[in-house]
Motif scaffolding. Structure first.
Motif, short mmCIF file in Angstrom:
data_model
loop_
_atom_site.label_atom_id
_atom_site.label_comp_id
_atom_site.label_asym_id
_atom_site.label_seq_id
_atom_site.Cartn_x
_atom_site.Cartn_y
_atom_site.Cartn_z
N ARG A 8 30.84 73.31 32.94
CA ARG A 8 32.25 73.62 33.17
C ARG A 8 33.13 72.66 32.40
O ARG A 8 34.17 73.02 31.88
CB ARG A 8 32.56 73.55 34.66
N THR A 78 39.17 77.79 41.64
CA THR A 78 38.70 78.11 40.32
C THR A 78 39.76 77.74 39.29
O THR A 78 40.95 77.73 39.62
CB THR A 78 38.32 79.61 40.19
N LEU A 170 32.48 80.46 42.31
CA LEU A 170 33.85 80.44 41.79
C LEU A 170 34.32 79.08 41.27
O LEU A 170 34.96 79.03 40.21
CB LEU A 170 34.82 80.95 42.85
N PRO A 171 34.05 77.98 41.95
CA PRO A 171 34.53 76.69 41.43
C PRO A 171 33.97 76.33 40.05
O PRO A 171 34.53 75.49 39.36
CB PRO A 171 34.06 75.68 42.48
N ARG A 174 35.04 79.65 34.68
CA ARG A 174 36.29 79.44 33.97
C ARG A 174 36.42 80.50 32.88
O ARG A 174 35.46 81.22 32.60
CB ARG A 174 36.36 78.05 33.37
#
Length: 182
Positions: A8, A78, A170-171, A174
């Motif tokens: 991420r 998110t 979700l976190p 991106r």
């Protein structure tokens, strides 16, 4: 999840969707160390996606943005751009219309899907870049990563996961995260 966290912060991470044994409309999703169950199109997967065929495209699709049902989901953890769904939001699935595979506003006569569904499938709905940034008529529309129906019923071509699993991943999602359907 550490790998997903690292990805991420650097290059886009990849969510891999593979067919599950036994039923063509079931899938196994791998995201970092997580393995999740999912539903895919009622016709399984295809390399030649056509509008209305009920198949999930075999492709690597980037996550673009998302939608959420505001009264059912508050803030979502998110970095994706996620818009609250309004009652007038529709998604055009009429290949002959200039708005094909685009968000449109009601009233809208050509064929479309309502984004604010009563069944909750789009309470969290992420748009995959299938025929969106470069559109071709009849190549398929409204290919999303969204919530599942009870019993993992097939989708019309999307990838669907449980609300619990969506909240788990979700976190780490991106813009640019790849959803690779094999």
């Amino acid at each position: 999840m550490e790998k997903a966290r690292r990805e991420r912060n650097g290059r886009p991470s990849t969510l891999v969707v593979r067919a599950a044994p036994g039923r063509k409309s079931r899938a196994i999703v791998r995201f970092g160390p997580l393995t999740l169950m999912a539903a895919i199109g009622r016709s399984g997967r295809t390399v030649v996606k056509r509008e209305g065929d009920g198949a999930t495209p075999i492709a690597a699709m980037r996550l673009l943005h998302g939608f959420r049902r505001g009264e059912r989901n508050g803030h979502l953890p998110t970095t994706l751009s996620v818009r609250r769904i309004r009652p007038d939001m529709l998604w055009c699935d009429q290949p002959t219309d200039a708005n094909y595979n685009r968000l449109v506003k009601a009233p809208f006569k050509p064929s479309h899907e309502e984004m604010k569904r009563n069944d909750g499938l789009y309470d969290i709905c992420l748009v995959l870049d299938w025929n969106v940034t470069s559109r071709v008529r009849n190549r398929g529309s409204a290919i999303f990563l969204h919530l599942i129906r009870p019993g993992y019923e097939p989708t019309a071509g999307c990838v669907a996961v449980s609300a619990r699993d969506m909240r788990r991943i979700l976190p780490f999602l991106r813009k640019g995260t790849i959803v690779r359907v094999l």
